[in-house]
Design a protein around this motif. Sequence first.
Motif, PDB file in Angstrom:
ATOM      1  N   ASP A 121     -30.865  30.126  11.176  1.00 55.70           N
ATOM      2  CA  ASP A 121     -30.399  28.765  11.441  1.00 55.70           C
ATOM      3  C   ASP A 121     -29.000  28.495  10.885  1.00 55.70           C
ATOM      4  N   GLY A 122     -28.344  29.531  10.341  1.00 60.15           N
ATOM      5  CA  GLY A 122     -26.962  29.374   9.887  1.00 60.15           C
ATOM      6  C   GLY A 122     -26.785  28.726   8.535  1.00 60.15           C
ATOM      7  N   GLN A 123     -27.858  28.657   7.758  1.00 62.60           N
ATOM      8  CA  GLN A 123     -27.726  28.063   6.426  1.00 62.60           C
ATOM      9  C   GLN A 123     -28.861  28.544   5.517  1.00 62.60           C
ATOM     10  N   LEU A 124     -28.572  28.490   4.224  1.00 64.23           N
ATOM     11  CA  LEU A 124     -29.591  28.743   3.225  1.00 64.23           C
ATOM     12  C   LEU A 124     -29.729  27.472   2.393  1.00 64.23           C
ATOM     13  N   THR A 125     -30.830  26.784   2.569  1.00 64.12           N
ATOM     14  CA  THR A 125     -31.045  25.520   1.879  1.00 64.12           C
ATOM     15  C   THR A 125     -31.627  25.761   0.484  1.00 64.12           C
ATOM     16  N   ARG A 126     -31.739  24.681  -0.266  1.00 64.20           N
ATOM     17  CA  ARG A 126     -32.379  24.802  -1.587  1.00 64.20           C
ATOM     18  C   ARG A 126     -33.842  25.223  -1.429  1.00 64.20           C
ATOM     19  N   LEU A 263     -26.080  27.015   0.990  1.00 56.07           N
ATOM     20  CA  LEU A 263     -25.044  27.914   1.484  1.00 56.07           C
ATOM     21  C   LEU A 263     -24.938  27.847   3.001  1.00 56.07           C
ATOM     22  N   LYS A 264     -23.728  27.640   3.505  1.00 54.34           N
ATOM     23  CA  LYS A 264     -23.490  27.727   4.940  1.00 54.34           C
ATOM     24  C   LYS A 264     -23.278  29.195   5.285  1.00 54.34           C
ATOM     25  N   VAL A 265     -24.004  29.683   6.279  1.00 57.11           N
ATOM     26  CA  VAL A 265     -23.972  31.107   6.617  1.00 57.11           C
ATOM     27  C   VAL A 265     -23.242  31.312   7.936  1.00 57.11           C
ATOM     28  N   TYR A 271     -25.389  39.174  11.947  1.00 59.46           N
ATOM     29  CA  TYR A 271     -25.314  40.285  12.890  1.00 59.46           C
ATOM     30  C   TYR A 271     -24.512  41.474  12.357  1.00 59.46           C
ATOM     31  N   ARG A 272     -23.710  41.270  11.311  1.00 53.73           N
ATOM     32  CA  ARG A 272     -22.931  42.370  10.759  1.00 53.73           C
ATOM     33  C   ARG A 272     -23.476  42.849   9.411  1.00 53.73           C
TER      34      ARG A 272
END
Length: 327
Positions: A121-126, A263-265, A271-272
Motif C-alpha cells: 500500500d506504499g506505506q508503513l504505519t505505526r 514511513l512513506k514507501v 519491486y527493486r
Amino acid sequence: MLMAMGAIVAGLVLLVWSADKFVEGAAATAKHLGMPTLLIGMVIIGFGTSAPELAVSAMAAADGNPGLALGNGYGSNITNIALIVGLTAVIAPIAVHSQVIRKELPLLMVLTLIAGAQLIDGQLTRLDGAVLLTVFAGVMGWSIYQGLQGKDDSLGGEADAEVIAHPMPLKTALIWVAVGLVLLVISSRLLVWGAVTIAQALGVSDLIIGLTIVAIGTSLPELASALAAVKKNEHDLILGNILGSGLFNTLAVVGLAAAIEPLKVDPEVLYRDWTLMLALTVGLLLMGYGMTAGRKVISRLDGSILLVVYIAYTGYLLSTVVAASTA
C-alpha cells in the motif's frame, strides 16, 4: 560536503566500536547473571551485531528521514547475504550443519514475505511497525524456549568461547554496557546527519544513501565477525550472525522505525530492493540446504554468484546517483 563525509566516517568508526564494546559488556554481564550460553549467542550477540542498524534507523525515523531508515534495514540484509556471505564463501566454503541455522533460513523467508505484504500500500504505519515488533518478540520468545528445551547447539559452544575469550568483572561489564549505549546514540546521530547532508547535496533520495553507504557501514560488525569466524573455521557462527541480523533488520529495525514515525514507501522499494532481498533469501535457502550428500555447503561458486549480484545491484544504485548529480 567534506564535513558531512567526515561525519559519516567518524560516525561509522564510533558506531562499530561502541557496538562491539556493548556486546562484550552485555555478554559478560549475562554470563555473570547465569544466562545460558546459547541465549547469549542468540539474543545478546545477535542484538549487538544489529545494534548499529537499530540505532541509525531509529534516529533517522525520529529525525523525519524514513527513506534512510528503511534503506538501512533492507540494505543491510542485502549487504549481509550478497556481500558478506558471498565474500566469506569465496574465501572458504561455508559448511551448513547447525539445526538452529537450518530452521532460521525458511523462517527468514517467511518473515520477508510478511514484510513485503506491508509494502504493497506504499506505506508503513505505526500499526505495521507494531505488528513487526510483535512478531519479533514472538520469534525471539519461541527461539529462547526452543534453545532452553532442546539439545546443545554449536552456536552455544561458540558463544561460550566468545565470552571466555573476553572475561571481565561485572562492574567493568556494566560500565561498557552503559558507555556502549551512549556512544551508539551519539555516533548514529552523527552518521544520520552526514548521510542526509550528502543526499541533499547530490540531489538523491536518502533511501539510496541508506541502501549503499549506511548499509555497508552498519554491516561492518557482521563482516568483522564473519572474517574472524573463517579463520577459526566456525561456519555456524558466520551464518548464525547473518541470519540473526536478518531477523533483527526485517522485524526490529524496520518495525521500530515505523513505530516511531510512519514511513512513506516509494514503489521501487517493493519491486527493486525488497524483491532482491527475497531472492537472496531464497537463494541462500537453496544454497544452505544443498543437493549433495553429507555436509551441506555454500560453495565458492555460490559465493561468487552472490558477489556478482551485489556488485551489479550496487552499481545500478550508484548509476542513479551519478544521473541525479549530473541532471
